[in-house]
Write a protein that holds these residues in place. Structure first.
Motif, short mmCIF file in Angstrom:
data_model
loop_
_atom_site.label_atom_id
_atom_site.label_comp_id
_atom_site.label_asym_id
_atom_site.label_seq_id
_atom_site.Cartn_x
_atom_site.Cartn_y
_atom_site.Cartn_z
N LYS A 272 3.66 2.83 14.26
CA LYS A 272 2.20 2.74 14.20
C LYS A 272 1.60 4.03 14.75
O LYS A 272 2.10 4.60 15.71
CB LYS A 272 1.70 1.57 15.03
CG LYS A 272 2.15 0.24 14.53
CD LYS A 272 1.66 -0.88 15.43
CE LYS A 272 2.25 -2.20 14.97
NZ LYS A 272 1.90 -3.30 15.87
N ASP B 106 -3.80 5.93 12.21
CA ASP B 106 -4.21 5.70 10.82
C ASP B 106 -3.66 4.40 10.25
O ASP B 106 -4.06 3.99 9.16
CB ASP B 106 -3.75 6.87 9.94
CG ASP B 106 -4.40 8.17 10.37
OD1 ASP B 106 -5.58 8.15 10.78
OD2 ASP B 106 -3.73 9.22 10.32
N GLY B 107 -2.70 3.79 10.90
CA GLY B 107 -2.12 2.55 10.40
C GLY B 107 -0.62 2.49 10.68
O GLY B 107 -0.16 2.92 11.72
N ARG C 238 -4.73 1.31 7.86
CA ARG C 238 -5.28 0.32 8.77
C ARG C 238 -6.50 -0.31 8.11
O ARG C 238 -7.36 0.38 7.56
CB ARG C 238 -5.69 0.98 10.08
CG ARG C 238 -6.32 0.02 11.06
CD ARG C 238 -6.81 0.72 12.26
NE ARG C 238 -5.67 1.29 12.97
CZ ARG C 238 -5.72 1.71 14.21
NH1 ARG C 238 -6.85 1.66 14.86
NH2 ARG C 238 -4.67 2.22 14.79
#
Length: 91
Positions: free
Chosen positions: A56, A59-60, A89
């Motif tokens: 993670k 940004d996601g 995300r």
């Protein structure tokens, strides 16, 4: 010793995490417990297994796909990346 800890001792893996702006505590190796289980590794000194490492960042999620080369006797691990995917995300 966990595979993640062994991989982090390798400069190349640490550099890969930097490239994707990830911290070590934000990654998870899918099925790590299965790979390390005695029944799976029974009678094998070297394990070669396709794995997914999920990480993670801001940004996601990024999933790294590749092959883990793991020497049980010498406690060495190398990740050979074949590809990755980014999952944005949700806002």
């Amino acid at each position: 010793m966990k595979i993640k800890e062994l991989l982090l001792t390798r400069q190349n893996f640490a550099e890969l995490l930097k490239q994707f702006s990830m911290d070590a505590e934000d990654i998870r190796i899918t099925d790590e417990d299965v790979i390390l289980s005695d029944s799976y590794a029974q009678h094998k000194n070297i394990v070669k297994e396709s794995i997914c490492i999920e990480g993670k960042n801001k940004d996601g999620i990024v999933n790294f796909f590749g092959t883990l080369h793991y020497n049980l006797m010498d406690q060495l691990a190398v990740f050979e990346m074949q590809g990755f995917e980014r999952v944005a995300r949700l806002v």
